[in-house]
Design a protein around this motif. Structure first.
Motif, short mmCIF file in Angstrom:
data_model
loop_
_atom_site.label_atom_id
_atom_site.label_comp_id
_atom_site.label_asym_id
_atom_site.label_seq_id
_atom_site.Cartn_x
_atom_site.Cartn_y
_atom_site.Cartn_z
N UNK A 130 0.80 -1.22 0.00
CA UNK A 130 0.00 0.00 0.00
C UNK A 130 0.83 1.27 0.00
N UNK A 131 2.07 1.19 0.48
CA UNK A 131 2.85 2.43 0.58
C UNK A 131 4.11 2.44 -0.30
N UNK A 182 9.47 4.75 -4.19
CA UNK A 182 8.63 5.81 -3.65
C UNK A 182 7.75 5.24 -2.54
N UNK A 183 7.81 5.90 -1.38
CA UNK A 183 7.04 5.46 -0.22
C UNK A 183 6.03 6.54 0.15
N UNK A 184 4.76 6.17 0.24
CA UNK A 184 3.71 7.08 0.67
C UNK A 184 3.55 6.95 2.18
N UNK A 185 3.87 8.04 2.88
CA UNK A 185 3.82 8.05 4.35
C UNK A 185 2.75 9.04 4.79
N UNK A 232 0.34 11.83 4.27
CA UNK A 232 0.38 12.88 3.27
C UNK A 232 1.79 13.14 2.75
N UNK A 233 2.79 12.54 3.39
CA UNK A 233 4.18 12.76 3.00
C UNK A 233 4.63 11.68 2.03
N UNK A 234 5.82 11.90 1.45
CA UNK A 234 6.39 10.90 0.55
C UNK A 234 7.91 10.90 0.70
N UNK A 235 8.48 9.72 0.62
CA UNK A 235 9.93 9.53 0.67
C UNK A 235 10.35 8.83 -0.61
N UNK A 236 11.43 9.30 -1.20
CA UNK A 236 11.94 8.69 -2.43
C UNK A 236 13.41 8.35 -2.24
N UNK A 262 14.98 11.95 -1.21
CA UNK A 262 14.19 13.18 -1.13
C UNK A 262 12.95 12.92 -0.28
N UNK A 263 12.49 13.98 0.38
CA UNK A 263 11.32 13.88 1.26
C UNK A 263 10.41 15.07 1.00
#
Length: 612
Positions: A281-282, A318-321, A323-327, A356-357
């Motif tokens: 999911x993330x 790419x991680x969906x955290x 509303x945030x995102x980490x790449x 990147x965040x």
């Protein structure tokens, strides 16, 4: 324009941009809903991107009636172009005063640039293959590595979606210009596909002007053939593999004296394959392998051939955290040059790691990134960036950012006989900017103030510090400052009219001499008025530029100019659209480069067919 003058204009413009929309900000919801990819390397709503961006949609390209991609970009804010003659000749694109080799150009995510010159073959990119274009201004080395000092331009070719669609076009006009394209795109079950091809030809005009040592009164035309395609297969939910390619081959004439026939060849090829996999999911993982080739040859009294190849491999996570995102990103790039100039035959490789965040917290936006590029030729370079955005109201936002960047020395600057030095280091940039943007209802306003300090600039230095270079050499001696303010506005006037404008007040300066950088103006801008009613759309535009200089000493002055253009499109029958464009209505004589010709008053008529 001096630096204090720019700062005074910046403060006044930011204050005006801040105050003007504030009265309306409580009235309607914002209308900015477009999704961009280039600014973060993943799809993001434009309203959530902190970077200064620009998007040119397929509809805008169709309405523009532009004949080439550089002609289209020349009308956008923050962009200047230079060209050595007509549409088929070599061109450069400057973003915010940066040099042409300080801008990364991507086609569907694949870098295209000659490793020998560092510049993209703009004259070989067929506008007929383009679906839309994204421009990101400012340093992006943290996302894309070397050469993203001034920004990134990404060209997206047409792809398939929905049912089957057919399109075709014909164009004819001044200087014996004729062009045709045809394509098919669509999707069926789990497959999507697109295939387009085209051919362009123009008799042209003399690339040089009388007085040039290369002048030849003959016509310098070009002949280009191109094809591009994409194929994707979604073999399971969230699991997709695909491939894409672009081929463009061109032969064009240029001048090399009255008694010599001179012509050049340019071939641009890109191919890429990818796998995009949603692991949970993330977490989404994208693996990409691509290759681009730039083959250029010139044939006059002597012949020169330079072929460059870039092989690129990337692994992006790419991680969906919330509303945030980490790449997290790993990349490897191999550059190779083959040439009949033996000293240029070299290769180098670069291995890169980046993170990147992107954070969203209520009205606050934050973007941070770091990257390291380790080259077999120039060693390790680390870059970083930090951006912040604050939504004052739903339609009004303040942005600020700081980032570092670098440009790798080209193979010409390293190895070209009598010019290159193998010990040359990368150029470095440090950019800070602040901006404000408003987009609500029928009104859009924007202002960005920036200052990019460049060090270790590679310029032709004479005398050369190293022995054996009587004509000078490429050497890291210069510093430069790229500073200015970029303004934009758009307003809907009732249901039929839209007026848009942009103005750039800049001062791209060589700090060592205090002179303007070559072929860049202190002021340039555009104004356009569009009318749409039913099946008819029409418009007028005015492109203006201040004076520039064709040499580093600022002695050879290129005068300012203003070009007035008219265009119209009429849906004359279902699926059929007739277009008409009249460029340079006043037949203005101007030069983008000293002693090189530009088109006079020209007219083009076209017919497009689109079935969906």
């Amino acid at each position: 324009m001096t630096s204090p003058a720019i700062r005074q204009a910046a403060f006044a413009s930011l204050a005006l941009a801040f105050a003007a929309p504030a009265v309306q900000a409580q009235v309607q919801a914002p209308v900015l809903h477009s999704v961009l990819v280039t600014a973060t390397r993943s799809p993001q709503a434009a309203r959530d991107i902190v970077s200064d961006t620009l998007s040119i949609s397929a509809e805008e390209i169709g309405r523009s009636g532009a004949g080439s991609i550089t002609e289209l970009l020349q009308r956008q804010r923050g962009i200047e172009v230079t060209r050595n003659g007509g549409p088929g000749t070599s061109s450069s694109v400057f973003l915010r005063g940066s040099n042409g080799n300080q801008v990364i150009v991507l086609v569907d995510g694949v870098r295209i640039a000659s490793a020998s010159s560092g510049a993209a073959a703009w004259n070989a990119i067929p506008l007929g293959a383009v679906d839309h274009i994204e421009v990101v201004y400012g340093p992006l080395s943290t996302l894309y590595g070397a050469d993203a000092i001034g920004g990134v331009v990404q060209v997206f070719t047409k792809k398939g979606q929905g049912g089957m669609a057919l399109d075709a076009s014909l164009l004819a006009g001044s200087y014996g210009t004729r062009a045709g394209t045809a394509g098919i795109a669509g999707s069926a079950a789990a497959f999507s596909y697109a295939l387009h091809a085209g051919k362009e030809r123009s008799d042209g005009f003399s690339a040089t002007l009388p007085g040039s040592t290369s002048y030849n009164a003959d016509k310098d035309g070009y002949d280009r053939k191109h094809a591009n395609g994409q194929l994707a297969w979604q073999f399971a939910p969230g699991q997709e593999v695909g491939a894409m390619f672009l081929h463009s081959g061109q032969e064009s004439d240029y001048d090399s004296g009255a008694k010599v026939r001179a012509w050049s060849t340019q071939k641009l090829d890109t191919v890429g394959i990818y796998s995009r996999n949603r692991l949970n999911d993330i977490w989404q993982m994208t693996t990409h392998a691509a290759q681009s080739r730039d083959k250029s040859g010139s044939f006059a009294a002597t012949a020169s051939q330079i072929d460059t190849k870039q092989s690129l491999y990337s692994w992006q996570n790419d991680f969906a955290l919330g509303q945030d995102s980490l790449q997290l990103l790993a990349e490897h790039r191999q550059e190779e040059v083959a040439s009949n100039t033996a000293a240029l035959v070299h290769e180098r490789s670069t291995t890169s790691w980046a993170a990147s965040y992107n954070m969203k917290r209520g009205a606050h936006l934050l973007a941070a990134a770091v990257r390291n590029d380790d080259s077999s030729q120039y060693g390790s370079k680390s870059t970083g960036s930090l951006g912040y955005g604050y939504r004052i109201t739903p339609g009004l936002r303040l942005n600020a950012g700081y980032g570092t960047s670098f440009r790798a020395p080209t193979f010409n600057e390293l190895y070209y006989p009598g010019y290159g030095l193998p010990d040359n280091r990368p150029e470095q940039g440090r950019n800070g900017e602040i901006g404000i943007q408003f987009d609500q209802g029928g009104t859009a306003l924007g202002a960005v103030v920036y200052r990019n300090k460049l060090t270790d600039l590679l310029v032709n230095t004479k005398p050369c510090p190293a022995p054996g270079f009587p004509s000078g050499c490429a050497y890291n001696v210069s510093k430069a400052t790229l500073e200015g303010i970029s303004l934009s506005a758009r307003q809907h006037l009732g249901s039929a009219f839209t007026i848009s404008a942009s103005a750039d007040l800049q001062h791209p300066q060589d700090d060592g001499t205090g002179k303007l950088l070559v072929r860049r103006a202190n002021r340039h801008g555009n104004v356009a008025l569009d009318y749409t009613a039913g099946s008819l759309s029409a418009g007028a535009e005015w492109q203006v530029s201040g004076y520039r200089f064709d040499d580093a000493a600022n002695r050879s002055r290129l005068g300012g100019y203003g070009l007035f253009n008219l265009y119209a499109a009429w849906e004359c029958a279902p699926s059929w659209t007739a277009t008409l464009r009249w460029n340079n209505v006043g037949n203005k004589h101007y030069e983008l480069a000293r002693n090189y010709g530009t088109a006079g008053s020209t007219a083009y008529a076209g017919l497009r067919y689109s079935y969906k």
